[in-house]
Every structure is written in C-alpha cells, then in structure tokens.
Enzyme design. Structure first.
Site, short mmCIF file in Angstrom:
data_model
loop_
_atom_site.label_atom_id
_atom_site.label_comp_id
_atom_site.label_asym_id
_atom_site.label_seq_id
_atom_site.Cartn_x
_atom_site.Cartn_y
_atom_site.Cartn_z
CE LYS A 91 5.73 26.45 -30.11
NZ LYS A 91 5.80 26.22 -28.65
C1 LIG Z 1 10.97 29.54 -29.14
C2 LIG Z 1 10.90 28.05 -29.07
N1 LIG Z 1 11.94 27.32 -29.47
C3 LIG Z 1 11.92 25.98 -29.47
C4 LIG Z 1 10.81 25.28 -29.02
C5 LIG Z 1 10.90 23.80 -28.93
O1 LIG Z 1 9.88 23.10 -29.53
P1 LIG Z 1 9.38 21.72 -28.94
O2 LIG Z 1 8.60 21.97 -27.70
O3 LIG Z 1 8.54 21.17 -30.05
O4 LIG Z 1 10.58 20.87 -28.70
C6 LIG Z 1 9.68 25.99 -28.61
C7 LIG Z 1 8.44 25.33 -28.22
O5 LIG Z 1 8.13 24.99 -27.16
C8 LIG Z 1 9.72 27.42 -28.61
O6 LIG Z 1 8.68 28.14 -28.19
#
Ligand SMILES: Cc1ncc(COP(=O)(O)O)c(C=O)c1O
Length: 362
Positions: free
Chosen positions: A184
């Site tokens: 990110k």
């Molecule tokens: C749109 C979206 N929602 C939720 C997430 C979930 O985040 P994480 O990977 O930190 O659990 C991500 C990231 O991968 C994402 O891109």
C-alpha cells in the site's frame, strides 16, 4: 531491462537504516504489543487525516470486520458491496453473519451511483470502496445513506492520503477502514490496519472488540477477539510516514508521465482523475480490449504488470450471486495495472512508455 511491478527490496538505504534503528529501539524497550509506538502512530494519523479517533489493528480485513461488529451488523442483515473490489470487503460481511448484496460499479470500478436500488428492509449498511486510490463521491453517497438510515463504512484500504474538500478518505463514514499491507502507499513490513471513527462511542466499541472486550486487563465486557497491532509494525509505520509525502509526489509524477505519453492511444482507457487530490495514485489501471496480449507482450519485454482483479466477487465460489454487473465484469476483463511506485527509476518509466507504444503501433 527487468522492471518488476513492485520490488520492496528497492527501499532506499536511508530508509532501511532508519527502519533498522527503530527496530533496535523496540527491541531494547521490550514492549511488543501496544505501547508508545502504537500511540504515536494513532496520534500521527489522527493529525494527518483529521480523524477524531484512529484505532490501529492487525490488518485491513479485521478493520472491516471490527467496523461491522461495532455497528451491530450481523445475521439477517444485508450490506451493499461493489461487485469489483478486493475479496475482504465481502468476506468481512460474511464473517459477521450478514449477507453481502453486490451492486455494479461505474466504468472505473467505483460503486455505481444508483446503488440504492439494492436497498431492502434488511439493508443495514453500504460499503463504498475507494478502488485503486480514487475516492467515491462521498457527498452524494452520504446523503443517500442517511436518507435510507444506513450505516456507512468506507473501505479506504487503497486510498490512504486521498482527500476531497480537505476531508480524508476514511473520515466521511461511520467507520473508515485502512490497510497497511506492504504494497500500500503507506505500508508496514508485515500486516497492519486501522479503523477511523468520528464518534466516541463507536471508537470505544472498536477498541473493546479488538482486545477481547477488555477496557482494562481481566475485565471482559463483551465477546471480542485479538486484533491488536504489533508494536514493531506501528514503529515501522511511524518511520514510513516520514517519507509518505515525498513518495506521493513521485507516484503523481510517474502517473503524469504515463497520462501524457498515452493520451493519444485510442485503444486504451486511462485512469480518471489520478492527479487530483481525491486519488492517491495507488494503482495506474488502464483498460484495453487487448489486455491479455498487452500483459504477455510486456512480460516478454521484462515488464511486470498486475490485474486488480481478474474475477468479480459475485462470480467467486463463496460469494456466488446472480446479476450482470457489466461494468465490473468489463474491468475484470480489460483492466491492467502498470508499475506505479516510488522505487521506479526514470529510465524504467521511459522503457514502459516505449514498450506500450510499440505494442499499440504493431
Ligand atoms: C479494497 C481492499 N479492502 C480490504 C483490504 C484488506 O486489507 P488487508 O490485506 O490489510 O487485510 C485490502 C487490501 O489488501 C483492499 O485492497
């Protein structure tokens, strides 16, 4: 020339040494859960995003689940979710026992503005996703959510640092969810996430939920879970934040080079508004009917690309749902993410541009 889509080994030496020395400090302090680094991170993000409450947690998926639980969403409830997003948005809804109801996106992957047609008496919330870093039009979305008495959870996992009218992505809804996954714009060296809340009661509930329902040790007021962030990830994020603005400028400069170079390629749709403040330039997603051929061509030239995402959620086995979802499906078939990250070198950007041109000329 080999140009990776993203290679985190390329972090600058100065950044690496700041990360190593912060790690040493954490090691010496001997506090590995909670503590000063977590407080510093939450404070810094509250200041930067102008959020009343910023609550760090283990990852963005847990942030979504915590948000849903804190708002009391569960079995028998429906939650409106865009058909094109990362799986977590719908996964969290299912994990709390509610039902995701999918709605199509616009051409660029943002929840279509007529989403309220999906509202039923069971609908409790809507989760707009600021996909690829571009913010959904929150003014109109909030007005509609209010009219239908729905909670609004922003999936701002991809949109850290995007602002509309000086108001940050994630601070508009009842809860905003961030991910600090390493790829990110603000990424940790592992897993981390955050809930943003503007209401004190909601923030207290989220804090209880992520720490086994304990306001203080050994006093359990509700059934929670363990979604606490690691101290070391908070510490790394505090270092990463120092470079955030500079990295954003680099992302925007690369995006501008692509936009200028590709503006006359009629077979290609370019991302909309990527230079504006309400887009954090997380991904540069182009669309073309020749997506698979272009991906293969670039791979042969040593250029890494990615597809975000090849399958829409209602077509996935655990989330099967009937419906057409033409825009979301189109994006899944035609979208291609070109490399866009602060570690790209100028000559690499030039090479990517040259190769994309040579593909469309041929
Ligand atoms: C749109 C979206 N929602 C939720 C997430 C979930 O985040 P994480 O990977 O930190 O659990 C991500 C990231 O991968 C994402 O891109």
């Amino acid at each position: 020339m080999k140009i990776p889509f993203l290679d985190l080994r390329r972090m600058e030496e100065s950044l690496k040494s700041r990360l190593k020395s912060r790690f040493s400090e954490v090691l010496e302090a001997g506090i590995f859960s909670g503590g000063k680094e977590v407080e510093t991170l939450e404070g810094a993000i509250s200041d930067f995003l102008q959020s009343n409450y910023s609550i760090a947690c283990t990852n963005g998926t847990d942030a979504l689940e915590l948000a849903l639980r804190a708002l009391g969403i569960g079995p028998g409830d429906e939650v409106i979710v865009p058909a094109m997003t990362w799986v977590s948005t719908a996964e969290a809804v299912v994990l709390v026992g509610a039902k995701p109801v999918f709605w199509d996106t616009d051409q660029y992957g943002l929840l279509r503005t007529d989403w309220e047609k999906a509202v039923t008496p069971k609908t409790k919330a809507v989760i707009p996703v600021h996909l690829y870093g571009k913010m959904v039009d929150m003014n109109s979305l909030m007005a509609k959510a209010k009219q239908h008495h729905l909670f609004l959870i922003e999936d701002a996992a991809q949109a850290f640092g995007a602002f509309k009218d000086e108001k940050a992505a994630g601070t508009w809804g009842d809860v905003g969810c961030l991910s600090f996954y390493p790829t990110k714009n603000l990424g940790s060296l592992g897993e981390a996430g955050m809930c943003l809340a503007q209401d004190a009661q909601i923030s207290v509930k989220i804090r209880l939920l992520l720490n086994h329902g304990q306001p203080i040790r050994d006093q359990h007021e509700l059934v929670g879970r363990n979604s606490r962030i690691d101290t070391v990830q908070a510490a790394f994020l505090n270092v990463m934040l120092e470079d955030f603005e500079q990295n954003q400028s680099r992302r925007k400069a690369i995006a501008m080079s692509y936009l200028e170079a590709f503006q006359n390629i009629s077979e290609m749709i370019l991302p909309e508004g990527i230079l504006a403040k309400d887009h954090n330039a997380h991904l540069f997603v182009i669309q073309t009917r020749q997506r698979d051929k272009l991906k293969k061509f670039l791979a042969e030239k040593g250029i890494g690309t990615a597809i975000h995402y090849p399958t829409i959620l209602p077509d996935m086995k655990p989330y099967l749902s009937v419906g057409d979802f033409p825009n979301a499906r189109n994006l899944a078939n035609q979208g291609l993410s070109l490399p866009l990250n602060p570690y790209l070198r100028e000559e690499e950007v030039g090479e990517i541009i040259k190769m994309v041109h040579s593909f469309f000329k041929a």
